[in-house]
Design an enzyme around this catalytic site. Sequence first.
Site, PDB file in Angstrom:
ATOM      1  NE  ARG A 156      -3.427  -2.754   0.365  1.00  0.00           N
ATOM      2  CZ  ARG A 156      -4.047  -3.399   1.362  1.00  0.00           C
ATOM      3  NH1 ARG A 156      -3.429  -3.574   2.531  1.00  0.00           N
ATOM      4  NH2 ARG A 156      -5.236  -3.919   1.172  1.00  0.00           N
ATOM      5  CG  ASP A 172      -3.111  -5.643  -1.296  1.00  0.00           C
ATOM      6  OD1 ASP A 172      -4.200  -5.522  -1.886  1.00  0.00           O
ATOM      7  OD2 ASP A 172      -3.007  -6.111  -0.153  1.00  0.00           O
ATOM      8  CG  HIS A 215      -6.339  -8.012  -1.359  1.00  0.00           C
ATOM      9  ND1 HIS A 215      -6.450  -6.681  -1.042  1.00  0.00           N
ATOM     10  CD2 HIS A 215      -7.195  -8.659  -0.530  1.00  0.00           C
ATOM     11  CE1 HIS A 215      -7.329  -6.531  -0.048  1.00  0.00           C
ATOM     12  NE2 HIS A 215      -7.805  -7.717   0.277  1.00  0.00           N
ATOM     13  CG  ASP A 224      -6.782 -10.981   2.363  1.00  0.00           C
ATOM     14  OD1 ASP A 224      -5.886 -11.416   1.630  1.00  0.00           O
ATOM     15  OD2 ASP A 224      -6.929  -9.769   2.603  1.00  0.00           O
ATOM     16  CD  GLU A 225     -10.398  -7.714   3.058  1.00  0.00           C
ATOM     17  OE1 GLU A 225     -10.929  -7.178   4.032  1.00  0.00           O
ATOM     18  OE2 GLU A 225      -9.478  -7.182   2.402  1.00  0.00           O
ATOM     19  CD1 TRP A 231      -8.160 -12.579   7.722  1.00  0.00           C
ATOM     20  CD2 TRP A 231      -8.949 -10.616   8.412  1.00  0.00           C
ATOM     21  NE1 TRP A 231      -9.098 -12.167   6.821  1.00  0.00           N
ATOM     22  CE2 TRP A 231      -9.598 -10.960   7.225  1.00  0.00           C
ATOM     23  CE3 TRP A 231      -9.279  -9.407   9.033  1.00  0.00           C
ATOM     24  CZ2 TRP A 231     -10.571 -10.159   6.632  1.00  0.00           C
ATOM     25  CZ3 TRP A 231     -10.248  -8.597   8.444  1.00  0.00           C
ATOM     26  CH2 TRP A 231     -10.881  -8.977   7.261  1.00  0.00           C
ATOM     27  CE1 TYR A 245      -5.101  -8.069  11.514  1.00  0.00           C
ATOM     28  CE2 TYR A 245      -6.254  -6.508  10.112  1.00  0.00           C
ATOM     29  CZ  TYR A 245      -5.765  -7.775  10.339  1.00  0.00           C
ATOM     30  OH  TYR A 245      -5.936  -8.749   9.400  1.00  0.00           O
ATOM     31  CG  ASP A 254      -4.198  -1.494  10.111  1.00  0.00           C
ATOM     32  OD1 ASP A 254      -4.253  -2.381  10.997  1.00  0.00           O
ATOM     33  OD2 ASP A 254      -4.950  -1.489   9.122  1.00  0.00           O
ATOM     34  CD  GLU A 312      -4.929  -0.480   4.003  1.00  0.00           C
ATOM     35  OE1 GLU A 312      -4.093  -0.594   4.934  1.00  0.00           O
ATOM     36  OE2 GLU A 312      -5.824  -1.321   3.784  1.00  0.00           O
TER      37      GLU A 312
HETATM   38  C1  TNX Z   1      -8.266  -6.123   5.881  1.00  0.00           C
HETATM   39  S1  TNX Z   1      -6.887  -8.469   7.092  1.00  0.00           S
HETATM   40  C2  TNX Z   1      -7.326  -6.642   5.022  1.00  0.00           C
HETATM   41  C3  TNX Z   1      -6.258  -5.755   4.500  1.00  0.00           C
HETATM   42  C4  TNX Z   1      -6.419  -4.345   4.959  1.00  0.00           C
HETATM   43  C5  TNX Z   1      -6.810  -4.308   6.412  1.00  0.00           C
HETATM   44  C6  TNX Z   1      -6.929  -2.925   6.992  1.00  0.00           C
HETATM   45  C7  TNX Z   1      -6.771  -8.861   5.674  1.00  0.00           C
HETATM   46  C8  TNX Z   1      -6.273 -10.179   5.490  1.00  0.00           C
HETATM   47  N1  TNX Z   1      -7.171  -7.984   4.715  1.00  0.00           N
HETATM   48  O1  TNX Z   1      -6.226  -5.835   3.095  1.00  0.00           O
HETATM   49  O2  TNX Z   1      -5.222  -3.677   4.751  1.00  0.00           O
HETATM   50  O3  TNX Z   1      -8.058  -4.966   6.567  1.00  0.00           O
HETATM   51  O4  TNX Z   1      -6.998  -2.980   8.376  1.00  0.00           O
END
Ligand code: TNX
Length: 521
Positions: A142, A171, A242, A305-306, A372, A397, A399, A449
Amino acid sequence: MLVPLPSHLLERSGHFVLDQDTALRVTPGTEDAADLLRATLTPGTGLPLPARADGRVTLTLDHALGGLGPEGYGLTVSPQAVILRAATPAGLRHGVHTLAQLLPPPALSATPVRGIPWELPCVEITDRPRFAWRGAMLDVARHFMPIDFVHRFVDLLALHKLNVLHLHLTDDQGWRMPVPAYPALTATGAWRTRSRLGRRTSGQWDETPHGGAYTRAELTGLVAHAASRGITVVPEVEMPGHARAAIAAYPHLGTVPGRELPVWTDWGVCDTVLGVHDEVLDFCRAVLTEVMDVFPSPYVHIGGDECPAGEWQSDPRARQRAHDEGLSGTPALRGWFLRRIASFLQEHGRTPVTWDEGEAGALPPDVLTMPWRTTAHARAAVARGHRVVTTPFRHTYLDYARSDDPAELLGQPGPVTLDDITGWDPAPAAEYGADAASVLGTQAQLWSELMPTPAHVEYQAFPRLAALADVAWRAPGDAGGEGPRSFAARLVRHGDRLDALGVHHRTPPSPTGLENAAARL
Ligand code: TNX
């Protein structure tokens, strides 16, 4: 006063004084520990600490200490002598850092400090870590972080007896590692035209282009430096979500043939994901082959993730793939993708690691996961047979803001306070019972970020990372209580150590657009 807290510490009366004449008795196999001791102490103390057969500071590899595990050590300081013993080089390194912390904090300075007697209090320490995996994840995707800072960060991890640097190399917003067969990954994928200012919802932009990539030599140099400090660099390449930076560099990796997209400039979960056609899997294997060549780590992280499935649902090739593979639908392609890549890594003798969001059965149990979301996700992953590094955002975390104070540096809406970390047990015996051994450990997350510079990273990392190091090392149930062993009491002196090291930990970095009130929306 030590961070992390040793498992056994007896304080005795008296001091051993280190001075210009103090020499090290460097017995076979302890040369690297002696070098580390000098690298840590000579700049600040000016002490040469030469090797001599009659030196009064003895370093020894002693198999009798094998019962303390692969990282344990014993340290005895008496008025006449210092003896550091360990069964392994890793144990010796930890002992070196304990010795350094026993000295007055200015001993850690980068430049000579005069007029301080370099006294070590007499102690008897026997020490070993609770968890084998104690780390920090640094997101250099990021915001790109200069390699010199990553080296410094490694040294700071080592001072806290952490042993893993998890490097988040790719990412949506940037790709930081060169892969010779795919030059556009860094030529194109390492740069974005602008960046979201502040949080995802801020409505503001920083119009400065941002980017950067490491050279292969820089990465191999980092691995070597980290190894000399007892730290394994675990690389992460994100897939199948990502991955927008890779798709910006090579549009054919996406789900829509011929579509050209820029590197992402926003934060959050991007809809764009890798396609699931054969060329994409070939690409991932080629990238990971280079990753394995540069990083000797037994663990390789593949993200996971995500990963929204919307694009797969619109891609006839993805729907066909899900059908041909007998999957329940396109969302199941995430697990399918990760299983293929995980077995590729296993065929090459590496252990795959993924982020874990709790999908039962998506991954084989021999994949190490990082749950997470919550501590319950970690318990569930262990119940499914995984070994885990537990990374619940409420406790790890960094951040997230340190507190709710509006003067605090902008973070993700949290907060994650020092107490959220010091009061946390990563694997409570009452919950885990005999499964506790499946929790390899824990690590801090420094998603970047909202951290555009090394100063931002340091400020968010410290002192909370010191608290996490304490939790990951100290004996189960030994929170230090309310007295001098408590983290809060030990942090007073540890803060002075961080000051001596020039760590930016007391006041938020000077205002940037990020601190602008509107960016907090
Ligand atoms: C979720 S935790 C994400 C990251 C972000 C973060 C910000 C995870 C595996 N994915 O891509 O940077 O939240 O807190």
